[in-house]
Design a protein around this motif. Structure first.
Motif, PDB file in Angstrom:
ATOM      1  N   ARG A   2     -11.059  -1.654  -1.647  1.00 43.36           N
ATOM      2  CA  ARG A   2     -11.728  -2.909  -1.277  1.00 43.36           C
ATOM      3  C   ARG A   2     -13.235  -2.708  -1.154  1.00 43.36           C
ATOM      4  O   ARG A   2     -14.033  -3.556  -1.585  1.00 43.36           O
ATOM      5  CB  ARG A   2     -11.151  -3.454   0.033  1.00 43.36           C
ATOM      6  CG  ARG A   2      -9.681  -3.853  -0.053  1.00 43.36           C
ATOM      7  CD  ARG A   2      -9.326  -4.940   0.947  1.00 43.36           C
ATOM      8  NE  ARG A   2      -9.832  -4.660   2.276  1.00 43.36           N
ATOM      9  CZ  ARG A   2      -9.155  -4.009   3.221  1.00 43.36           C
ATOM     10  NH1 ARG A   2      -7.935  -3.548   2.953  1.00 43.36           N
ATOM     11  NH2 ARG A   2      -9.669  -3.825   4.405  1.00 43.36           N
ATOM     12  N   ALA A  44      -6.616  -8.818  -2.292  1.00 38.35           N
ATOM     13  CA  ALA A  44      -5.617  -8.014  -3.001  1.00 38.35           C
ATOM     14  C   ALA A  44      -5.045  -8.761  -4.205  1.00 38.35           C
ATOM     15  O   ALA A  44      -4.947  -8.193  -5.309  1.00 38.35           O
ATOM     16  CB  ALA A  44      -4.502  -7.607  -2.049  1.00 38.35           C
ATOM     17  N   SER A  69      -4.732  -3.055  -1.830  1.00 36.91           N
ATOM     18  CA  SER A  69      -5.108  -3.301  -0.439  1.00 36.91           C
ATOM     19  C   SER A  69      -5.736  -2.091   0.244  1.00 36.91           C
ATOM     20  O   SER A  69      -6.078  -2.160   1.425  1.00 36.91           O
ATOM     21  CB  SER A  69      -3.873  -3.753   0.354  1.00 36.91           C
ATOM     22  OG  SER A  69      -2.868  -2.737   0.332  1.00 36.91           O
ATOM     23  N   TRP A  92       0.831  -1.210   0.000  1.00 36.35           N
ATOM     24  CA  TRP A  92       0.000   0.000   0.000  1.00 36.35           C
ATOM     25  C   TRP A  92       0.859   1.251   0.000  1.00 36.35           C
ATOM     26  O   TRP A  92       0.646   2.170  -0.796  1.00 36.35           O
ATOM     27  CB  TRP A  92      -0.921   0.021   1.212  1.00 36.35           C
ATOM     28  CG  TRP A  92      -1.803   1.239   1.260  1.00 36.35           C
ATOM     29  CD1 TRP A  92      -3.026   1.386   0.670  1.00 36.35           C
ATOM     30  CD2 TRP A  92      -1.504   2.491   1.896  1.00 36.35           C
ATOM     31  NE1 TRP A  92      -3.526   2.665   0.904  1.00 36.35           N
ATOM     32  CE2 TRP A  92      -2.614   3.363   1.644  1.00 36.35           C
ATOM     33  CE3 TRP A  92      -0.436   2.970   2.643  1.00 36.35           C
ATOM     34  CZ2 TRP A  92      -2.657   4.674   2.129  1.00 36.35           C
ATOM     35  CZ3 TRP A  92      -0.467   4.275   3.127  1.00 36.35           C
ATOM     36  CH2 TRP A  92      -1.579   5.121   2.865  1.00 36.35           C
TER      37      TRP A  92
END
Length: 497
Positions: A443, A455, A438, A419
């Protein structure tokens, strides 16, 4: 594209502004060069010559059109999409490296000899890096001539010319007018926003969705360094010759830009960094066309086309802020950053608003006291490790770095997961294919849209969006109810507490 003669002719005959900056049209019968969308009657095809850069057209002996001002076209989107040496060189030239360090300094930064770099840049652009930098200086000089009352000697110095004679000769050769005539022709000398301010327009390719880029910058603004005031995003700038302040206001066909600079030599660099910040040289038509092929993204693109990737004016600053934002809310990240600014940032004067500080540089953060940070020990260590790596040169961030090498160096630091690395790649390095699989917002969007939420599976699904996954992120984020997706209705808190 300039080598596709028939396609270029069609673009010129239709006055298609989407191709402004992609190539330049020189007219042998008049000795001038134009942008494709020039409003004058298109010349006969047999009189057209096409060049990949304004520098190449100038080097071939053509003068800039007084109507369409081709030297002020949006930059080619190629330089922000590609990761090869020519694209990296162009980004560094725009950031003033040749003016500060010469062509040899540019070559050293890229790890090439001067001869190798000259050959590659000239082979693609039709002009060497020195000529590209001179074209940039000419554009800066004209901007100062037309929008200020500065003496020409001051303008020559600010634009980077070595002498008044070189300044005069270049202006006449490029624009077919003397500096005095250029100033007399200018319809206005726009000096607004307070004493010492420079007002100009930043063009872009249509369409542009201001909500996402300006909304994101305003929602994540660090008090003291950034603010939203009177319908404009404002922030302080750390520039090579001193601090500056910029105000950026979205408009229908341009972004209004007002600059306060402590040294006018930083003008072209400040403009380049503002364009980079707002991703104004993107090709939204190409991006949206590819993303619209996906049945999931197509409705999102149709609803608000032209989303840009909000970037940064200082890659080191954003890297620090990315670490501060690990696993916390936007508000908490702003609070952590504001505390660093208050303790370590350099104070500045803001003639037009409430800004107070520059964001602290890695060198200024080298003496960071971890006990003063209200965050987990692991994140403190991550931040300290990043600062050390930036100061020692173990990690290099900037518009001219190799994206893959930079991401590998970041990934090797303790506490740097996908990330953080992909966030920095997307917003600080400008990688158009960076993808924060992620991210919580991504999400949630994936779940809402019926996309994979894991992910690894989402990364696999996202391959259909290559090489524009950073833009897909902007459309996915837009599915959520978050302040980053809308222009603020009022001012945000600007002063450091």
């Amino acid at each position: 594209m300039h080598e596709d003669f028939e396609r270029c002719v069609r673009a010129v005959q239709s006055k298609d502004a989407r191709f402004d900056g992609w190539f330049f049209t020189a007219v042998t019968s008049t000795g001038i060069y134009c942008r494709p969308s020039c409003p004058v009657v298109p010349p006969k095809p047999e009189n057209m010559r096409f060049y990949p850069s304004s520098a190449a057209a100038q080097a071939a002996g053509f003068r800039a059109c007084k109507r369409c001002r081709p030297d002020a076209s949006p930059g080619s989107p190629e330089w922000n999409v590609r990761a090869d040496v020519v694209a990296r060189a162009m980004r560094l030239i725009a950031d003033g490296v040749v003016d500060r360090e010469g062509v040899s300094g540019l070559a050293a930064r890229l790890g090439y000899s001067v001869r190798q770099l000259e050959r590659q840049v000239r082979g693609e652009l039709g002009a060497g890096p020195g000529a590209v930098a001179r074209a940039q200086r000419a554009s800066t000089a004209r901007l100062l001539i037309e929008t200020t009352d500065l003496a020409f000697g001051q303008i020559a110095f600010a634009a980077g010319f070595s002498s008044i004679r070189a300044f005069n000769d270049t202006v006449v050769r490029v624009f077919a007018l003397s500096p005095t005539s250029l100033r007399q022709r200018a319809k206005s000398r726009a000096v607004s926003g307070g004493s010492g301010a420079l007002s100009l327009r930043l063009p872009f390719r249509q369409p542009l969705c201001p909500d996402n880029v300006f909304g994101h910058l305003a929602a994540t603004a660090v008090p003291g360094v950034e603010e939203w005031r009177d319908g404009a995003y404002r922030r302080t700038l750390r520039l090579p010759h001193g601090p500056g302040v910029v105000s950026l206001r979205p408009g229908p066909d341009h972004v209004g830009c007002v600059l306060w600079l402590s040294d006018l030599r930083d003008l072209s660099i400040a403009i380049a960094r503002c364009r980079w910040l707002l991703d104004l040289d993107a090709d939204p038509v190409a991006v949206d066309e590819l993303l619209s092929r996906d049945e999931v993204l197509a409705p999102l693109v149709a609803k608000a086309p032209g989303r840009r990737v909000p970037r940064t004016v200082d890659p080191g600053e954003f890297a620090v802020r990315a670490v501060l934002g690990q696993q916390v809310s936007t508000a908490a990240a702003r609070t952590h950053a504001a505390r660093l600014v208050a303790r370590y940032g350099q104070r500045v004067e803001d003639p037009g608003g409430g800004l107070t500080h520059l964001f602290p540089s890695p060198g200024e953060l080298a003496g960071l006291d971890p006990d003063g940070l209200a965050m987990p020990v692991s994140r403190k260590n991550t931040l300290l490790g990043l600062v050390r790596a930036l100061v020692d040169g173990d990690v290099e961030l900037g518009v001219g770095v190799d994206w893959r090498s930079a991401k590998e160096a970041l990934s090797a630091l303790p506490g740097f997961g996908p990330w953080t690395v992909e966030s920095i790649a997307m917003r600080a390095l400008g990688d158009p294919d960076a993808f924060v699989a992620s991210d919580l917002g991504i999400r949630l969007a994936a779940e809402q849209l019926g996309l994979p939420t894991g992910a690894r599976a989402l990364v696999e699904r996202s391959r259909a969006w290559m090489p524009w996954r950073a833009y897909a992120v902007q459309y996915l984020w837009a599915t959520g109810e978050h302040a980053i997706n809308v222009l603020p209705s009022g001012d945000i808190v600007s002063e450091v507490g």
